[in-house]
Scaffold this motif. Structure first.
Motif, PDB file in Angstrom:
ATOM      1  N   HIS A 119       0.828  -1.213   0.000  1.00  0.00           N
ATOM      2  CA  HIS A 119       0.000   0.000   0.000  1.00  0.00           C
ATOM      3  C   HIS A 119       0.854   1.250   0.000  1.00  0.00           C
ATOM      4  O   HIS A 119       1.925   1.296   0.592  1.00  0.00           O
ATOM      5  CB  HIS A 119      -1.044   0.002   1.116  1.00  0.00           C
ATOM      6  CG  HIS A 119      -0.522  -0.001   2.520  1.00  0.00           C
ATOM      7  ND1 HIS A 119      -0.214   1.148   3.193  1.00  0.00           N
ATOM      8  CD2 HIS A 119      -0.285  -1.012   3.390  1.00  0.00           C
ATOM      9  CE1 HIS A 119       0.176   0.858   4.435  1.00  0.00           C
ATOM     10  NE2 HIS A 119       0.155  -0.445   4.574  1.00  0.00           N
ATOM     11  N   ASP A 277       5.961   1.936   7.077  1.00  0.00           N
ATOM     12  CA  ASP A 277       4.700   1.237   6.782  1.00  0.00           C
ATOM     13  C   ASP A 277       3.915   2.138   5.826  1.00  0.00           C
ATOM     14  O   ASP A 277       3.364   3.132   6.255  1.00  0.00           O
ATOM     15  CB  ASP A 277       3.938   0.988   8.083  1.00  0.00           C
ATOM     16  CG  ASP A 277       2.546   0.416   7.835  1.00  0.00           C
ATOM     17  OD1 ASP A 277       2.274  -0.069   6.726  1.00  0.00           O
ATOM     18  OD2 ASP A 277       1.718   0.509   8.768  1.00  0.00           O
ATOM     19  N   ASN A 278       3.891   1.943   4.484  1.00  0.00           N
ATOM     20  CA  ASN A 278       4.370   0.715   3.936  1.00  0.00           C
ATOM     21  C   ASN A 278       5.287   0.997   2.738  1.00  0.00           C
ATOM     22  O   ASN A 278       5.439   0.186   1.848  1.00  0.00           O
ATOM     23  CB  ASN A 278       3.157  -0.132   3.522  1.00  0.00           C
ATOM     24  CG  ASN A 278       3.516  -1.552   3.203  1.00  0.00           C
ATOM     25  OD1 ASN A 278       4.476  -2.084   3.693  1.00  0.00           O
ATOM     26  ND2 ASN A 278       2.742  -2.135   2.322  1.00  0.00           N
ATOM     27  N   GLU A 309      -5.294   1.822   2.057  1.00  0.00           N
ATOM     28  CA  GLU A 309      -5.258   0.639   2.936  1.00  0.00           C
ATOM     29  C   GLU A 309      -5.518   1.036   4.376  1.00  0.00           C
ATOM     30  O   GLU A 309      -6.191   0.323   5.116  1.00  0.00           O
ATOM     31  CB  GLU A 309      -3.898  -0.054   2.829  1.00  0.00           C
ATOM     32  CG  GLU A 309      -3.832  -1.413   3.538  1.00  0.00           C
ATOM     33  CD  GLU A 309      -3.441  -1.355   5.011  1.00  0.00           C
ATOM     34  OE1 GLU A 309      -3.585  -2.375   5.702  1.00  0.00           O
ATOM     35  OE2 GLU A 309      -2.998  -0.293   5.481  1.00  0.00           O
ATOM     36  N   GLU A 310      -4.971   2.180   4.770  1.00  0.00           N
ATOM     37  CA  GLU A 310      -5.063   2.585   6.178  1.00  0.00           C
ATOM     38  C   GLU A 310      -6.478   2.975   6.584  1.00  0.00           C
ATOM     39  O   GLU A 310      -6.763   3.160   7.769  1.00  0.00           O
ATOM     40  CB  GLU A 310      -4.094   3.743   6.461  1.00  0.00           C
ATOM     41  CG  GLU A 310      -2.627   3.396   6.265  1.00  0.00           C
ATOM     42  CD  GLU A 310      -2.089   2.402   7.284  1.00  0.00           C
ATOM     43  OE1 GLU A 310      -2.823   2.045   8.215  1.00  0.00           O
ATOM     44  OE2 GLU A 310      -0.937   1.967   7.122  1.00  0.00           O
ATOM     45  N   ASP A 355       3.349  -6.126   3.758  1.00  0.00           N
ATOM     46  CA  ASP A 355       3.067  -5.008   4.670  1.00  0.00           C
ATOM     47  C   ASP A 355       3.936  -5.227   5.904  1.00  0.00           C
ATOM     48  O   ASP A 355       4.242  -6.363   6.258  1.00  0.00           O
ATOM     49  CB  ASP A 355       1.571  -4.999   5.018  1.00  0.00           C
ATOM     50  CG  ASP A 355       1.092  -3.638   5.490  1.00  0.00           C
ATOM     51  OD1 ASP A 355       1.943  -2.747   5.689  1.00  0.00           O
ATOM     52  OD2 ASP A 355      -0.121  -3.479   5.663  1.00  0.00           O
TER      53      ASP A 355
HETATM   54 CO    CO Z   1       0.666  -1.180   6.557  1.00  0.00          CO
END
Ligand code: CO
Length: 473
Positions: A119, A277-278, A309-310, A355
Motif C-alpha cells: 500500500h 509502513d508501507n 489501505e489505512e 506489509d
Molecule cells: Co501497513
C-alpha cells in the motif's frame, strides 16, 4: 537508483561484526569494500525514496520516475492497449495507486501472474477543506485524522504540507488539472503542553482531543485585514503554484515530517524514517521488479501499490476495488485471451501481500507470543492467522519457506498473541476478490504508525531477495 548485483541472487552480503563506517569522504571510498555496504546502500535508496515521497501521490510519482528510467511505458486505462512480448508497462489510477508489470515469456494462461501487493498510503493528518481557524490572534490549520496514527508522535515535530491540488485549467467544466505540491521547510507545528501544565502526562500518556487540540499552529492572525485570515493557506498554495486564488478548487494535503531518514545504533544497523509502513515494502517490490529486468521468467511479474489501505481499502483505487482485477483481465484480453483463459491464469497465480510486521520490543516483552517474536535484522516475517486476517495457507507457507531457503535468507513466522486482536492488510481483500493463492509477509519494524518508525538495515535486502525470487518463481 543505485545498481545492485543482479547476477547472483544467492549471495549474502552482510557481516554483523562490520564496524561503523568512518565519517566524511573516507566513508565513500571504503563503502564499496564494506560487506554491509550492499544492504546499506539499498536502505540509502529507500530513505531517499521516502524523503521524496511525503504523500501517496508523491510515492506514486517517485515510483513512476524509477520505472520510466528503466524503460517502463505508461498505459492509460481510457485507451486501447497493445502490449509487446516481454514488454514493461505501468498503469496509474488517480495518482496514488499504481500497477507495473513485465509480460512473461509464456501466456498468463500457462504460467499465471506473480503479484506483489503493497500500500502506498500511511496514516497521519490531512488538511480540512476550510482549514483556517483564528483563536486569540493565532491562525491554526484544522486537520482530519487519516487512519490510525500515533497522534502523540506528531507533537513537537517540524511538520509541513505535501499533496495534490486540483485547479481550474480552462473553460469547460472538465478542464481540471492536478498538481503535486510539497513545502520543504517546516510550516506547521503541534506544540506540546509544558509538563507544568500537564503534570500527569508521563503517567497517563499524551492524549489529544481530535477536534479541539489537534489544529496545527500556522501563523499570527492579520488583525488589520481579518477577512484575509480564512484565505491565507489557499493564497499560499496559489502563490507557490503561480495561480490565481480562485483557480484552486480542491486539495488533498497530508501533514508530513520534514526530518529526513537516518541510520542509527552503534553499528548503524537500524534506520528511522516516516512511512516505513508501507513505503519500505513498496520500495522493495519496485527494486525487485527493476532488478529482475535481465531475467526472462515464464510468469508475468506484477507489482501493485494501493492507496487507502489505512482506511479500509474500499475505494475505486483501493485493494478492495476493481483496479488489480481490471488490469490483469486487460493483460489477458490484449493478448487475445478469453474469460476462461483469464480465470485459468488467476488459478495459477500467486499473490505476495507485503506489509510491515511488528518486531518484538525488549521493553514490552509480553506483547508477543513467546514462540513468535519477530526480531529486527532477522529476516522477512511470514504472517499467519487462522481467522484469515492474513492470507497465508500451509501451501503458501511452504512456498515462502522454500524461497527463503533457496535464497539462503533467514526468515521468521509470526502469529499474534491469542488474547490480542489481530491487524490485517490488503492480502485478504485482494486474494478473496480474485481467488488468488496468497501469503502475507512483511519486514519487522518498531513504532508502527508513529511519525518516526524504525526498522533493520539487513531486512530490506533480505526482502528484496525474497521478492526477486518470488517474481521469478
Ligand atoms: Co501497513
Amino acid at each position: 537508483m543505485q545498481t545492485l548485483d543482479t547476477q547472483n541472487l544467492n549471495t549474502i552480503n552482510f557481516d554483523c561484526t562490520t564496524p561503523l563506517f568512518p565519517l566524511g569522504s573516507l566513508s565513500f571510498k571504503l563503502k564499496s569494500l564494506n560487506p554491509m555496504s550492499h544492504a546499506k546502500s539499498l536502505v540509502s535508496d529507500l530513505i531517499d525514496f521516502i524523503d521524496n515521497s511525503p504523500s501517496p501521490w508523491h510515492a506514486v510519482s517517485s515510483t513512476v520516475a524509477l520505472l520510466e528510467a528503466d524503460g517502463f511505458e505508461q498505459l492509460e486505462e481510457s485507451e486501447a492497449w497493445q502490449l509487446a512480448e516481454k514488454g514493461r508497462y505501468y498503469v496509474v489510477r488517480d495518482q496514488s495507486s499504481l500497477i507495473a508489470f513485465i509480460n512473461g515469456a509464456t501466456s498468463p494462461t500457462e504460467a499465471g501472474f506473480r503479484i506483489i501487493g503493497a500500500h502506498s498510503d500511511s496514516p497521519g493528518l490531512r488538511v480540512k477543506p476550510h482549514p483556517i481557524s483564528e483563536k486569540g490572534g493565532w491562525l491554526r490549520v484544522g486537520v482530519e485524522v487519516y487512519g490510525g496514527p500515533i497522534l502523540a508522535t506528531f507533537a513537537d515535530r517540524d511538520l509541513s504540507l505535501a499533496g495534490r491540488v486540483s485547479i481550474n485549467s480552462g473553460e469547460a467544466v472538465t478542464d481540471i488539472e492536478s498538481r503535486l505540491i510539497k513545502f520543504d521547510h517546516p510550516l506547521l507545528r503541534l506544540p506540546n503542553l509544558a509538563i507544568h501544565l500537564n503534570r500527569e502526562v508521563n503517567e497517563k500518556g499524551l492524549k489529544f482531543n481530535r477536534q479541539q487540540e489537534l489544529p496545527l499552529i500556522f501563523s499570527l492572525a492579520d488583525n488589520d485585514n481579518p477577512k484575509n485570515n480564512p484565505r491565507v493557506l489557499q493564497q499560499l498554495l496559489a502563490d507557490v503554484l503561480e495561480l490565481d486564488f480562485e483557480q484552486i478548487l480542491g486539495w488533498e494535503l497530508a501533514i508530513y515530517d520534514t526530518q529526513k531518514g537516518a541510520f542509527w545504533g552503534k553499528d548503524e544497523l537500524f534506520f528511522a524514517n516516516s512511512q516505513l509502513d508501507n513505503l519500505a515494502s513498496c520500495h522493495a517490490a519496485l527494486m525487485a521488479l527493476l532488478h529482475n529486468l535481465e531475467h526472462d521468467p515464464d510468469a508475468t511479474q506484477v507489482i501493485a501499490f494501493f492507496d487507502h489501505e489505512e482506511v479500509g481499502s474500499e475505494s475505486e483505487k483501493g485493494a478492495d476495488g476493481s483496479f488489480l482485477g481490471d488490469i490483469l483481465k486487460r493483460i489477458c484480453i490484449t493478448q487475445g485471451l478469453s474469460t476462461e483463459h483469464y480465470l485459468r491464469a488467476l488459478s495459477q497465480s500467486t499473490l505476495m501481500s507485503a506489509d510491515m510486521a511488528h518486531a518484538w520490543h525488549p521493553n514490552f516483552a509480553d506483547k508477543h507470543d513467546a514462540e513468535h517474536r519477530p526480531m529486527i535484522n532477522s529476516g522477512p516475517v511470514l504472517k499467519i492467522n487462522s481467522n484469515q486476517r492474513y492470507t497465508t495457507q500451509a501451501n503458501t507457507e511452504a512456498l515462502f519457506v522454500k524461497l527463503c531457503q533457496q535464497q539462503a535468507i533467514p526468515y521468521q513466522k509470526f502469529i499474534n498473541r491469542t488474547d490480542l486482536s489481530c491487524g490485517s492488510t490488503i492480502g485478504p481483500l485482494t486474494a478473496s476478490k480474485l481467488g488468488l493463492s496468497s501469503f502475507d509477509v512483511g519486514n519487522p519494524m518498531w513504532s508502527m504508525h508513529s511519525i518516526r518508525e524504525s526498522a533493520g538495515v539487513l531486512d530490506h535486502e533480505y526482502m528484496l531477495k525474497l521478492m526477486r525470487a518470488f517474481l521469478l518463481s
